[in-house]
Design a protein around this motif. Structure first.
Motif, PDB file in Angstrom:
ATOM      1  N   ASP A 171      -1.877 -13.398  -3.681  1.00  0.00           N
ATOM      2  CA  ASP A 171      -1.955 -13.727  -2.048  1.00  0.00           C
ATOM      3  C   ASP A 171      -2.040 -12.334  -1.471  1.00  0.00           C
ATOM      4  O   ASP A 171      -1.418 -11.410  -1.794  1.00  0.00           O
ATOM      5  CB  ASP A 171      -0.873 -14.443  -1.717  1.00  0.00           C
ATOM      6  CG  ASP A 171      -0.834 -16.044  -2.557  1.00  0.00           C
ATOM      7  OD1 ASP A 171      -1.858 -16.565  -2.432  1.00  0.00           O
ATOM      8  OD2 ASP A 171       0.290 -16.487  -2.708  1.00  0.00           O
ATOM      9  N   PRO A 172      -2.550 -12.365  -0.420  1.00  0.00           N
ATOM     10  CA  PRO A 172      -2.584 -11.176   0.457  1.00  0.00           C
ATOM     11  C   PRO A 172      -0.973 -10.571   1.033  1.00  0.00           C
ATOM     12  O   PRO A 172      -0.152 -11.707   1.506  1.00  0.00           O
ATOM     13  CB  PRO A 172      -3.241 -11.508   1.818  1.00  0.00           C
ATOM     14  CG  PRO A 172      -4.175 -12.699   1.401  1.00  0.00           C
ATOM     15  CD  PRO A 172      -3.506 -13.458   0.195  1.00  0.00           C
ATOM     16  N   GLY A 173      -0.720  -9.400   0.744  1.00  0.00           N
ATOM     17  CA  GLY A 173       0.515  -9.011   1.155  1.00  0.00           C
ATOM     18  C   GLY A 173       1.580  -9.197   0.179  1.00  0.00           C
ATOM     19  O   GLY A 173       2.658  -8.592   0.402  1.00  0.00           O
TER      20      GLY A 173
END
Length: 992
Positions: A171-173
């Motif tokens: 997932d992003p981040g």
């Protein structure tokens, strides 16, 4: 082949020599008895010479199409390099382990019956592959003891830094650190070291722990042999208690169950390798020194070898061009061959471009070993260039380019064809090996030699023809302006050297003889044929052979995986410390029962017990460290009074075993209420050398095969140990087949069985020498050196066969003179070929990778021993066997006057076909008159196929009275008038 020459005798079988008056008067050496038919080689040589003569004339007449088409072809095929990223196949296991090795099928069986689940029940000893891991070896900075509170404080900080390394998550981040990717057991991450887990983050607890720390087993079941090294044990009653240790290993395993797990674990390992040097520097460790390694390190280092060796190729190209130009330099500013030599090297480069591009188009895997090939091709490829230049220089500069090219091609035909044939066959025979790295190398290199051959007779021939047109116009080699061909007395020496050229040997019409040829004829040859020199050579060869045979008995087998990394790699330190501190205990071997057996049957269990005991009693196994679920089950049953002697009770009570020892559940594959397979473990010791690995593998497999129970032994390392099974048989097979093929070729090249056997002897001798001296130069017999042993067969033929061929072909009267003659003709070309090949690979000696250094070492040995055999041993040994000479099987008596000069027709003979005078056949008729009929494509006359025609030098225009008398006798035999022969250009005009 052209149409058959007319004449009644063409095609008839030879008869006994007649004894007529004319024959007795004019034939000074009557031939003995029945006359043999033409050896097959002579027809073969004549066929090649004629065809190449026509091709040479065509290239000489139209050079530009051959030049441009070669460049277009190489450019088109070179586009195949666009596929290089897709074709690279540098997987170490796939390239350096034998195809179809037993351990690979054993691994498949084990994976089927005992699958791993890293996220639930990880066990290091039960890994079926190396796994995905990062490993650190920490060594005491003082060299005494790492089991101190200060050292453990630094180790805990190091562990924290490693576990905090993170990579981007799905997932992003998000960031994934080691705890998110680690293998798990009992719901938590598997500890990188049991001692680190035992101190629970507090170094002060180490002192309490040391009081109960034992080795090699800690507590009741934790094996410390792989985690603690350089251990010093207490004496007396506490003999197993640890007093001190010099090294400690931390191993961080990551999950591989799913494809997504494997991908994230790979990213984490790549990040680890990128950041760990900076992390170690930032930690400023003073009590310990650290080396690191990962499961991808070996592969990454191996692939990096190609990038490091590419710059060396440009150096090799420069050296080869420099040598080629230097060896072709002439003082004559017109006859200089600077551009010819430079384009000859370019021809080899085009061959590499075309062959590699073609095979990349065809999908052939490109392995790192193939990166050796351009060095070899560049060194060897210029050999044909030297031969063609040498043949060109023997032609008459007064003839036109087309005629000189035809003569050049006809003269060089047999030599370059046989050389290419032997080299290509040697490489293509190597394709039969069990190693993919060897297959790819041999296929790429063999194909490159074919293109070298094609470009030499097209592209390079066109360059030679264009250069010939420049020489024909008497133009300067650099500025291409016409220069004078007569020395200007009123000018300086420098002017005459730089601005006057186009000289030729006025006596022969050819270009001036090279000083090296003169050296071999006047100095080296006579020196080598002296009695005391021969005695020394025989003694020298005896010493060489004895030293080589002893070296062969000491040779080591197998490739050391550390050698796949470069010398300056970080993994070398890790390997060194691993060998120094952790070599006492070897791999932990799985012993698998591969079929469904009646475990509840007491006699079956006794058979299993006997099998295990036979394995445990092996010298490489520590019996006290074995692990058997069945033995433990019997103990549990005896203590707990459980019945395990029937199928129902045996299977039903297994749950009791699993409650006490849950890990045993992973060792029994139960399918449909049957035990399909099960496994035990034995611990090996003192497996420190390649010989130990080979013996361990053979002994354990032999013991397993001899058991009544179907057993299989396996460990991931066996994938690499399998090379010991095939490396020697493969080498013997390839060398044997190649030697047999080379014997057939030498029989074709040299129509004399005894001399062909000498060539085969030289091949065997060079192979024994190279294999023996590998030992003294620290080179193992592995898939890399196997390549070179196959190569040395082709090179052995190149050196020895041509010298033997020249010896057999010589028309000198004594064996010593034959040897001198052979060295005069081929000594310098052999040296040129040897030096050019060594220069082609010499820069690899500076490479920091074992693969490339090994290639240089063995190629150096191959070329050195091959050249010594060709220039020293073979010429001397041939003098001991005069039967090898052509004189023993001449059909007619040939008087050859002079060498390497004009024939009666004032043209160079491209096939070494002499003009035969004063020869009387069995019917009393003149043989020459009946058999010399038809001019060839170069304007020369040749005898028909029924005459023993080859291997003789053209008649020269000697000016002594004896040669003229002999010529006049030939005129009588012709039954023609002298004036007519003068008009036909078939007689020496200086004779009265």
């Amino acid at each position: 082949m052209g149409p058959e020459e007319p004449g009644a005798k063409a095609g008839t079988q030879p008869q006994r020599r007649g004894s007529g008056k004319m024959g007795s008067e004019l034939d000074p050496e009557p031939g003995p008895g029945p006359e043999p038919t033409i050896p097959p080689h002579d027809n073969f040589a004549l066929f090649l010479s004629r065809r190449f003569g026509r091709l040479g004339g065509l290239v000489g007449a139209h050079p530009w199409p051959f030049l441009l088409l070669s460049l277009l072809l190489s450019a088109g095929l070179g586009a195949g390099f666009l596929f290089l990223p897709q074709r690279q196949a540098n997987d170490i296991e796939g390239q350096f382990t034998p195809l179809g090795g037993p351990a690979k099928s054993e691994r498949r069986f084990t994976q089927e019956h005992f699958p791993t689940r890293d996220s639930e029940r990880f066990s290091g000893q039960r890994l079926l592959t190396e796994g995905a891991f990062a490993s650190l070896i920490a060594v005491s900075a003082s060299g005494n003891n790492i089991l101190t509170a200060g050292a453990f404080g630094e180790l805990l900080r190091l562990d924290g830094a490693v576990q905090s390394l993170a990579v981007p998550g799905g997932d992003p981040g998000t960031q994934l650190s080691y705890p998110d990717l680690c293998v798990r057991s009992n719901g938590s991450c598997s500890s990188p070291n049991p001692l680190l887990a035992a101190v629970q983050g507090e170094p002060a607890r180490l002192e309490t722990l040391l009081a109960q720390l034992t080795y090699p087993v800690f507590g009741s079941s934790v094996f410390m042999g792989t985690f603690l090294g350089g251990v010093q044990l207490a004496g007396g009653a506490g003999a197993s208690r640890v007093q001190a240790a010099k090294a400690l290993r931390l191993v961080y395993y990551l999950r591989e169950d799913e494809a997504a797990d494997r991908e994230r674990s790979l990213q984490w390992l790549e990040n680890f390798l990128k950041r760990i040097p900076a992390e170690l520097e930032a930690l400023n460790l003073t009590s310990v020194q650290v080396a690191y390694f990962t499961s991808i390190s070996r592969q990454e280092e191996f692939e990096g070898n190609i990038r490091k060796v590419i710059p060396l190729f440009s150096i090799t190209y420069f050296i080869t061009i420099t040598f080629s130009i230097t060896s072709c330099l002439r003082v004559d500013c017109v006859r200089n061959k600077v551009w010819v030599a430079a384009f000859g090297v370019l021809s080899s480069g085009l061959a590499v471009l075309s062959s590699f591009g073609l095979l990349l188009f065809c999908g052939v895997p490109f392995v790192v070993t193939v990166a050796n090939a351009p060095f070899l091709i560049l060194g060897v490829g210029v050999d044909d260039m030297f031969i063609m230049i040498s043949s060109w220089q023997q032609t008459n500069p007064k003839n036109n380019v087309e005629k000189r090219m035809a003569e050049t091609y006809a003269e060089a035909a047999v030599s370059i064809t046989i050389t290419t044939l032997t080299d290509v066959l040697a490489f293509y025979i190597g394709i039969m090996t069990s190693f993919q790295s060897v297959k790819s190398f041999c296929l790429y290199t063999g194909t490159a030699f074919i293109f070298c051959y094609l470009y030499n007779i097209t592209f390079f021939g066109a360059v030679l023809a264009l250069n010939g047109k420049r020489e024909e116009g008497n133009r300067h080699w650099l500025i291409c302006t016409k220069v004078k061909d007569i020395v200007q007395p009123h000018r300086s020496c420098l002017y005459n050297m730089c601005c006057v050229g186009g000289f030729s040997d006025k006596s022969s019409g050819g270009e001036d003889e090279h000083p090296m040829n003169n050296f071999f004829r006047k100095y080296y040859g006579p020196f080598l044929t002296k009695i005391w020199t021969k005695v020394f050579v025989v003694l020298l060869y005896g010493g060489f052979l004895a030293t080589s045979i002893y070296g062969c008995t000491q040779i080591k087998e197998g490739i050391d995986l550390r050698n796949l990394a470069s010398d300056d790699s970080y993994v070398i330190q890790y390997y060194d410390w691993e060998d120094e501190y952790f070599s006492e205990y070897g791999p932990r071997i799985m012993v698998t029962i591969t079929e469904n057996v009646l475990y509840w049957n007491l006699s079956i269990r006794n058979d299993i017990k006997n099998c295990m005991e036979s394995l445990e009693n092996n010298s490489y196994v520590d019996k006290s460290l074995s692990e058997s679920w069945l033995r433990t089950y019997e103990n549990v049953a005896r203590i707990g009074s459980l019945n395990i002697d029937t199928k129902a009770f045996f299977m039903g009570n297994l749950s009791e075993l699993f409650k006490l020892f849950p890990e045993f559940e992973w060792d029994i594959d139960i399918r449909y209420k049957e035990i399909a397979a099960s496994r035990f473990f034995i611990q090996t010791v003192n497996v420190t050398t390649a010989v130990d690995e080979k013996n361990l593998l053979h002994q354990l497999r032999d013991l397993a095969k001899g058991c009544k129970i179907p057993l299989m032994v396996y460990h991931p390392a066996f994938i690499y140990y399998d090379q010991y099974i095939v490396i020697v048989p493969n080498t013997i097979q390839n060398v044997g087949i190649a030697s047999g093929v080379m014997l057939c070729i030498s029989l074709l090249l040299i129509p004399n069985l005894l001399c062909s056997l000498w060539v085969t002897f030289a091949i065997a001798s060079v192979i024994v020498g190279v294999a023996g001296f590998m030992t003294y130069w620290d080179v193992n017999l592995d898939s890399i050196s196997m390549i070179n042993l196959v190569i040395c067969i082709g090179f052995s033929v190149d050196f020895s066969a041509h010298i033997s061929y020249a010896f057999v072909s010589s028309e000198k009267s004594t064996v010593n003179e034959k040897a001198v003659d052979a060295l005069y003709l081929l000594g310098y070309p052999v040296i040129q070929g040897a030096i050019s090949t060594i220069l082609g690979v010499i820069v690899l000696s500076a490479a920091q990778a074992y693969i490339f250094r090994t290639f240089f070492k063995i190629m150096f040995l191959v070329i050195l021993f091959g050249a010594v055999h060709g220039l020293v041993f073979i010429p001397v040994f041939l003098t001991f066997f005069g039967i090898c000479g052509r004189s023993a099987n001449k059909r007619v008596n040939i008087k050859t006057i002079g060498e390497n000069s004009n024939s009666f027709s004032k043209t160079q003979n491209p096939n070494n076909v002499g003009y035969y005078e004063n020869q009387i056949d069995s019917n009393g008729d003149n043989f020459l008159e009946d058999n010399i009929r038809q001019p060839n494509v170069i304007g020369m006359e040749k005898p028909n196929n029924g005459y023993h025609h080859s291997n003789f030098f053209p008649v020269s225009q000697n000016h002594d009275s004896s040669s003229c008398l002999y010529q006049n006798n030939a005129v009588i035999a012709y039954k023609k008038q002298i004036k007519q022969l003068h008009d036909e250009g078939k007689i020496n005009p200086d004779c009265p």
